[in-house]
Write a protein that holds these residues in place. Structure first.
Motif, PDB file in Angstrom:
ATOM      1  N   LYS A  56       3.153  19.947  20.175  1.00 48.35           N
ATOM      2  CA  LYS A  56       4.074  19.685  19.641  1.00 48.35           C
ATOM      3  C   LYS A  56       5.105  19.667  21.499  1.00 48.35           C
ATOM      4  CE  LYS A  56       6.950  16.287  17.973  1.00 48.35           C
ATOM      5  NZ  LYS A  56       6.192  15.135  17.887  1.00 48.35           N
ATOM      6  N   GLU A  57       5.197  21.115  21.633  1.00 46.64           N
ATOM      7  CA  GLU A  57       6.523  21.486  22.861  1.00 46.64           C
ATOM      8  C   GLU A  57       5.463  21.010  24.063  1.00 46.64           C
ATOM      9  OE1 GLU A  57       7.773  25.153  23.466  1.00 46.64           O
ATOM     10  OE2 GLU A  57       6.658  25.433  22.198  1.00 46.64           O
ATOM     11  N   ARG A  74       2.464  25.702   9.397  1.00 48.16           N
ATOM     12  CA  ARG A  74       2.415  25.705  10.930  1.00 48.16           C
ATOM     13  C   ARG A  74       1.732  26.030  11.383  1.00 48.16           C
ATOM     14  NH1 ARG A  74       4.670  29.591   6.810  1.00 48.16           N
ATOM     15  NH2 ARG A  74       3.348  31.357   7.285  1.00 48.16           N
ATOM     16  N   ARG A 123      -0.134  23.821  15.850  1.00 52.80           N
ATOM     17  CA  ARG A 123       0.797  22.680  15.268  1.00 52.80           C
ATOM     18  C   ARG A 123       2.303  22.475  16.660  1.00 52.80           C
ATOM     19  NH1 ARG A 123      -0.208  22.173   9.506  1.00 52.80           N
ATOM     20  NH2 ARG A 123      -2.679  21.318   9.772  1.00 52.80           N
ATOM     21  N   GLU A 124       3.051  23.822  16.627  1.00 49.08           N
ATOM     22  CA  GLU A 124       3.948  23.729  17.301  1.00 49.08           C
ATOM     23  C   GLU A 124       4.308  23.686  18.662  1.00 49.08           C
ATOM     24  OE1 GLU A 124       3.374  28.024  15.591  1.00 49.08           O
ATOM     25  OE2 GLU A 124       3.487  25.668  15.151  1.00 49.08           O
ATOM     26  N   THR A 151       5.039  34.524  11.263  1.00 52.68           N
ATOM     27  CA  THR A 151       6.008  33.908  11.911  1.00 52.68           C
ATOM     28  C   THR A 151       6.383  34.387  13.079  1.00 52.68           C
ATOM     29  OG1 THR A 151       8.703  33.987  11.344  1.00 52.68           O
ATOM     30  CG2 THR A 151       7.122  32.771   9.548  1.00 52.68           C
ATOM     31  N   GLN A 185       1.704  31.938  22.857  1.00 50.64           N
ATOM     32  CA  GLN A 185       2.942  31.187  22.675  1.00 50.64           C
ATOM     33  C   GLN A 185       3.630  30.855  24.258  1.00 50.64           C
ATOM     34  OE1 GLN A 185       5.712  34.365  21.255  1.00 50.64           O
ATOM     35  NE2 GLN A 185       4.988  34.074  19.204  1.00 50.64           N
TER      36      GLN A 185
END
Length: 659
Positions: free
Chosen positions: A333-334, A69, A329-330, A24, A188
């Motif tokens: 979402k952002e 995740r 996915r994160e 992570t 990221q």
């Protein structure tokens, strides 16, 4: 059992394998911080193992599945020992795995399979001497041209050439690690500055680079071609997708440094990072090519000829998305949260811009050069003097004196408000016509008590000043200078009147803002009525007294009735009187330099610039134009994805996560 590496060369390989483990972002950050404590590779290995052990113990009860995740499943951990070739995993093969590419071809195209089988004939002598059109001669030719295959005795036992190993072992640790770090940051954070196409190309390259770099240990361990094909399937797919874009190399080189320069820890490593990036970008420009190396593994594994185009066809990799972010996915979402906030900001500013434009057009007369006309003052001054000044003071000279001196003009305007308009908001108003009328309430008495009290106070203050200093001469030009510089504070007389004028200007502005809400509510109700969408609650306000000032659709009571009065508003409809009242207050506020009102006349320019930036950002993130009415993306219909494209994207997602 974990075995400590005995040589420094072996230690570097173990370190690289440990560092590249899927983690992570939080876990990886702990690793990055830990390895900064020492430059010794053996100590670094111990530090990584300690962080992994502590992190796993801390998070053990959660046991979160990696797919939840949005990350690919981890590959089975490799033993950190240089010894013998690794045995293949006993897990069942999937129909989508290319290690069964021949069976896939049989299902897809039997005729093609037959053609391939026909070209595999020719016999041993043809293979030895390169005659005929058979597979052995094709393999031999491929081996000679690419240098990726060593042909065994009589061409019966082809093997992967040592030249292929050099492709996968060409990156040193001091280049590999910062390159991985930079690509991770791009995954990221890149969506914040790049279009979906740029982000997706660089993120695909990020996944390819990590998958490619993880294969060096497999090559060193001399594993079988079958196992290599199984373990490298992700790498193959990402590489195919990279090669599908002719502009991928230029896009990566043009945009990746931007992310590196935004990170103060990575900036000093830019040269090393670009060295690693360029190495991977040029894998198709050196000999042997990476595509030839991959093809060689298929040939060796299946003992028959394959070509790179055949492999690409069978992999069925969908192209890189151009208009939507392909991210974890994160990250998705952002992006969604950011787009929602942008939509709110655009709607808010658009509403504010329209409100200011309505205010400008409704209450001010502005020419093409942006100059405001105050010609209406002639009517106000003439009317006031006709009713409240002696004959001797009605000359044009006296009128000009009033209009040119702020302390005299403001008194006249305040008194005009008292005599002409205040009754409209203070109590009963006579409405109808000369022969038939009635006294009705429009505003609840007391609702504007504070404004009325302040108006009366200002009238007394300025009247007292004018009586005390009847010969005081003061121009608008001097008032403007004193207002902006504050010089009047040194002059007691000028300072007194400047303060009174400032108080009056703020009063005009705030009073106008309050009345404007009533006017806006009324105009919104009329628009709703014209569309046939009014309800009983809105309709009931046509004769219901205004008891509070808040934004809500409602009519001005009796707005279509005429006012019966001795003043100049006689015969005007209630609606028109409220609009004129508000107009005069706004203009008075500008004349006497109320900063809040003045800013409303120029704020639209700033809002327009903000809207340009917000819309550009919205279009970058959504590849669509913001649609005001719905607040949703309004994409080009030609860019809608088809069902087959969606299916291909789903296949790619499964391949990325499920290998």
């Amino acid at each position: 059992m974990i075995v400590t590496p005995v040589s420094r060369t072996e230690a570097h390989r173990v370190f690289a394998d440990l560092y590249r483990k899927t983690r992570t972002p939080e876990h990886q950050q702990l690793i990055d911080e830990a390895i900064l404590k020492s430059n010794d590779v053996f100590i670094r290995i111990d530090l990584i193992r300690k962080v992994d052990e502590d992190y796993e113990n801390k998070n053990k009860p959660k046991k979160e599945d990696s797919r939840d995740r949005g990350l690919p499943e981890k590959e089975p951990p490799r033993r950190e020992v240089i010894s013998r070739p690794t045995a293949p995993d006993p897990k069942p093969k999937r129909s989508s795995d290319l290690v069964t590419i021949d069976s896939a071809k049989q299902k897809q195209n039997p005729a093609r399979k037959k053609a391939i089988e026909q070209r595999q004939g020719g016999g041993l002598l043809a293979g030895l001497f390169g005659g005929g059109n058979n597979a052995n001669s094709s393999i031999g030719k491929f081996a000679k041209e690419t240098g990726t295959i060593d042909i065994g005795l009589f061409g019966r036992n082809p093997s992967i050439s040592n030249n292929v190993e050099r492709i996968f072992r060409g990156l040193k640790e001091d280049v590999l690690i910062p390159t991985i770090q930079a690509l991770r940051v791009s995954e990221q954070q890149g969506w914040r500055i790049w279009t979906p196409l740029v982000y997706n190309i660089i993120n695909n390259f990020n996944k390819f680079f990590n998958a490619f770099a993880s294969l060096d240990a497999l090559i060193l361990d001399k594993i079988s071609a079958d196992i290599f094909l199984e373990r490298s399937l992700k790498m193959q797919m990402f590489y195919v997708r990279f090669l599908q874009r002719d502009d991928a190399k230029d896009i990566i080189l043009s945009n990746l440094p931007d992310i590196v320069k935004m990170d103060e820890k990575l900036t000093p490593k830019l040269n090393k990072i670009m060295e690693g990036v360029n190495y991977a970008l040029n894998l198709e420009n050196n000999k042997p090519k990476l595509s030839d190396a991959i093809t060689a593994f298929y040939i060796v594994a299946k003992k028959k000829m394959f070509t790179w185009p055949e492999i690409v066809t069978d992999l069925r990799v969908p192209p890189i998305q151009e208009h939507k972010f392909q991210a974890a996915r994160e990250i998705q979402k952002e992006v969604e949260i950011t787009v929602a906030k942008l939509s709110d900001d655009i709607n808010t500013r658009t509403f504010k811009k329209e409100e200011l434009q309505n205010l400008r057009s409704r209450y001010f007369s502005i020419d093409d050069k942006g100059k405001i006309s105050f010609d209406f003052l002639n009517v106000v001054v003439d009317d006031y003097m006709a009713h409240h000044m002696p004959e001797s003071a009605k000359s044009q000279t006296v009128k000009n004196s009033y209009k040119s001196q702020p302390h005299r003009l403001v008194y006249l305007l305040l008194r005009d408000l008292q005599t002409v308009y205040i009754n409209l908001i203070e109590g009963y108003v006579r409405l109808g016509d000369k022969n038939q009328n009635q006294e009705l309430l429009i505003i609840q008495p007391g609702l504007f008590r504070n404004e009325i009290d302040e108006l009366n106070t200002l009238v007394r203050t300025i009247d007292n000043f004018n009586k005390k200093f009847p010969s005081f001469q003061y121009s608008f030009q001097q008032y403007g200078m004193d207002y902006s510089t504050g010089n009047a504070a040194s002059d007691q007389i000028a300072g007194t009147i400047v303060q009174a004028l400032q108080d009056a200007s703020e009063f005009f502005g705030s009073f106008a803002g309050k009345l404007n809400i009533i006017v806006e509510n009324h105009l919104m109700a009329k628009v709703t009525e014209s569309k046939g969408k009014t309800n009983d609650k809105i309709l009931s306000t046509k004769d219901k007294v205004i008891e509070e000032v808040k934004i809500a659709q409602r009519f001005i009571p009796h707005y279509d009735k005429a006012v019966v009065a001795k003043e100049r508003i006689n015969g005007m409809k209630v609606e028109d009187v409220f609009i004129q009242f508000t107009k005069y207050l706004y203009n008075y506020a500008v004349i006497f330099k109320d900063p809040t009102t003045t800013s409303k006349l120029t704020a639209h320019r700033k809002i327009e610039q903000e809207l340009i930036k917000l819309n550009k950002e919205y279009e970058r993130l959504t590849y669509s134009t913001f649609h005001k009415d719905s607040g949703n993306p309004n994409p080009d219909p030609n860019l809608e994805s088809t069902e087959s494209e969606s299916a291909e994207a789903s296949d790619m997602a499964n391949a990325e996560e499920g290998i």
